[in-house]
Design a protein around this motif. Structure first.
Motif, PDB file in Angstrom:
ATOM      1  N   UNK A  14       0.926  -1.410  -0.281  1.00  0.00           N
ATOM      2  CA  UNK A  14       0.051  -0.135   0.217  1.00  0.00           C
ATOM      3  C   UNK A  14       1.137   0.965   0.241  1.00  0.00           C
ATOM      4  N   UNK A  15       0.213   2.080  -0.295  1.00  0.00           N
ATOM      5  CA  UNK A  15       1.355   3.990  -0.040  1.00  0.00           C
ATOM      6  C   UNK A  15       0.613   4.526   1.143  1.00  0.00           C
ATOM      7  N   UNK A  16       1.347   5.306   1.714  1.00  0.00           N
ATOM      8  CA  UNK A  16       1.224   6.171   2.667  1.00  0.00           C
ATOM      9  C   UNK A  16       1.190   7.766   1.703  1.00  0.00           C
ATOM     10  N   UNK A  17       0.812   8.122   1.327  1.00  0.00           N
ATOM     11  CA  UNK A  17       0.976   9.383  -0.086  1.00  0.00           C
ATOM     12  C   UNK A  17       1.606  10.471   0.678  1.00  0.00           C
ATOM     13  N   UNK A  18       1.597  10.786   1.669  1.00  0.00           N
ATOM     14  CA  UNK A  18       1.517  11.550   2.993  1.00  0.00           C
ATOM     15  C   UNK A  18       2.726  12.216   3.861  1.00  0.00           C
ATOM     16  N   UNK A  19       2.705  10.618   3.718  1.00  0.00           N
ATOM     17  CA  UNK A  19       4.183  10.145   4.223  1.00  0.00           C
ATOM     18  C   UNK A  19       5.448   9.992   3.387  1.00  0.00           C
ATOM     19  N   UNK A  20       5.303   9.123   2.068  1.00  0.00           N
ATOM     20  CA  UNK A  20       5.883   9.494   1.045  1.00  0.00           C
ATOM     21  C   UNK A  20       6.439   8.027   1.041  1.00  0.00           C
ATOM     22  N   UNK A  21       5.547   6.921   1.714  1.00  0.00           N
ATOM     23  CA  UNK A  21       6.155   6.041   1.948  1.00  0.00           C
ATOM     24  C   UNK A  21       5.403   4.955   1.611  1.00  0.00           C
ATOM     25  N   UNK A  22       6.070   3.381   0.471  1.00  0.00           N
ATOM     26  CA  UNK A  22       5.037   2.467   0.702  1.00  0.00           C
ATOM     27  C   UNK A  22       5.209   1.240   1.185  1.00  0.00           C
ATOM     28  N   UNK A  23       4.371   0.637   2.192  1.00  0.00           N
ATOM     29  CA  UNK A  23       3.915  -0.325   3.281  1.00  0.00           C
ATOM     30  C   UNK A  23       4.370  -1.812   2.440  1.00  0.00           C
ATOM     31  N   UNK A  24       5.042  -2.746   3.346  1.00  0.00           N
ATOM     32  CA  UNK A  24       4.664  -4.343   3.144  1.00  0.00           C
ATOM     33  C   UNK A  24       4.602  -4.524   3.931  1.00  0.00           C
ATOM     34  N   UNK A  25       3.145  -5.191   4.201  1.00  0.00           N
ATOM     35  CA  UNK A  25       2.328  -5.675   5.515  1.00  0.00           C
ATOM     36  C   UNK A  25       2.354  -6.791   5.006  1.00  0.00           C
ATOM     37  N   UNK A  26       3.467  -7.882   5.874  1.00  0.00           N
ATOM     38  CA  UNK A  26       3.527  -8.933   5.794  1.00  0.00           C
ATOM     39  C   UNK A  26       2.720 -10.224   6.554  1.00  0.00           C
ATOM     40  N   UNK A  27       1.875 -10.821   7.484  1.00  0.00           N
ATOM     41  CA  UNK A  27       1.169 -11.854   7.804  1.00  0.00           C
ATOM     42  C   UNK A  27       1.093 -12.859   7.671  1.00  0.00           C
ATOM     43  N   UNK A  28       0.950 -13.986   8.708  1.00  0.00           N
ATOM     44  CA  UNK A  28       0.844 -15.443   8.419  1.00  0.00           C
ATOM     45  C   UNK A  28       2.533 -16.031   7.874  1.00  0.00           C
ATOM     46  N   UNK A  29       3.559 -15.140   8.620  1.00  0.00           N
ATOM     47  CA  UNK A  29       4.630 -15.705   8.044  1.00  0.00           C
ATOM     48  C   UNK A  29       5.220 -16.931   8.126  1.00  0.00           C
ATOM     49  N   UNK A  30       6.164 -17.338   6.837  1.00  0.00           N
ATOM     50  CA  UNK A  30       6.335 -18.876   6.629  1.00  0.00           C
ATOM     51  C   UNK A  30       8.166 -18.615   7.187  1.00  0.00           C
ATOM     52  N   UNK A  31       8.543 -19.795   7.701  1.00  0.00           N
ATOM     53  CA  UNK A  31      10.020 -19.806   7.451  1.00  0.00           C
ATOM     54  C   UNK A  31      10.778 -19.293   6.009  1.00  0.00           C
ATOM     55  N   UNK A  32      10.007 -19.915   5.228  1.00  0.00           N
ATOM     56  CA  UNK A  32      10.720 -19.453   3.806  1.00  0.00           C
ATOM     57  C   UNK A  32       9.938 -18.291   2.925  1.00  0.00           C
ATOM     58  N   UNK A  33      10.064 -18.056   3.739  1.00  0.00           N
ATOM     59  CA  UNK A  33       9.664 -16.375   3.850  1.00  0.00           C
ATOM     60  C   UNK A  33      10.885 -15.641   3.917  1.00  0.00           C
ATOM     61  N   UNK A  34      12.037 -16.329   4.626  1.00  0.00           N
ATOM     62  CA  UNK A  34      13.422 -15.608   5.045  1.00  0.00           C
ATOM     63  C   UNK A  34      14.183 -14.986   4.005  1.00  0.00           C
ATOM     64  N   UNK A  35      14.883 -13.775   4.188  1.00  0.00           N
ATOM     65  CA  UNK A  35      15.338 -13.333   2.891  1.00  0.00           C
ATOM     66  C   UNK A  35      15.589 -11.873   3.693  1.00  0.00           C
ATOM     67  N   UNK A  36      17.126 -11.326   2.480  1.00  0.00           N
ATOM     68  CA  UNK A  36      16.778  -9.890   2.361  1.00  0.00           C
ATOM     69  C   UNK A  36      15.972  -8.780   1.119  1.00  0.00           C
ATOM     70  N   UNK A  37      14.680  -8.676   1.782  1.00  0.00           N
ATOM     71  CA  UNK A  37      13.608  -7.961   1.004  1.00  0.00           C
ATOM     72  C   UNK A  37      14.696  -6.432   0.304  1.00  0.00           C
ATOM     73  N   UNK A  38      14.222  -6.093  -0.244  1.00  0.00           N
ATOM     74  CA  UNK A  38      14.667  -4.643  -1.103  1.00  0.00           C
ATOM     75  C   UNK A  38      13.424  -4.470  -1.405  1.00  0.00           C
TER      76      UNK A  38
END
Length: 123
Positions: free
Chosen positions: A70-94
């Motif tokens: 999602x975007x927060x235009x007022x804060x000039x930010x893009x968020x990535x909400x990650x739920x129900x995380x799994x071990x295979x989600x491990x990594x470096x996120x760019x």
């Protein structure tokens, strides 16, 4: 110009994290923003994207229904909400910004990149 990715950390399986992508010299709403993940021993892959023109979103099958971009235009930010995380989600996120109206899966189409934030999902 560099993006700033933050919010990573260590979380147990089933937990949640919210990553943020910020920029001080760029208006993120003018760009398509992609979140890439590079897992250990694997190639970097596009896992989610929000398009510049329509703000439409795309997700890799592996994260669909668990992650929300999602975007927060007022804060000039893009968020990535990650739920129900799994071990295979491990990594470096760019996060990366492309001056295109679509979501290229090839990282070479993205002009600006963040430094990466580590996400580790482990018990």
């Amino acid at each position: 110009v560099q993006l700033q990715a933050s919010g990573g950390g260590l979380v147990q399986p089933g937990g949640s994290l919210r990553l943020s992508c910020a920029a001080s010299e760029l208006t993120l709403a003018s760009y398509t923003i992609g979140w890439f993940r590079q897992a250990p021993g694997k190639e970097r892959e596009l896992i989610s994207c929000i398009r510049r023109t329509s703000s439409g979103t795309e997700y890799a099958d592996s994260v669909k229904a668990r992650f929300t971009i999602s975007r927060d235009r007022a804060k000039n930010i893009v968020n990535l909400q990650m739920n129900s995380l799994k071990p295979e989600d491990t990594g470096v996120y760019y996060c990366a910004a492309a001056a295109r109206g679509i979501c290229p899966s090839d990282g070479s189409h993205y002009r600006y990149w963040g430094q990466g934030t580590q996400v580790t999902v482990s018990s």
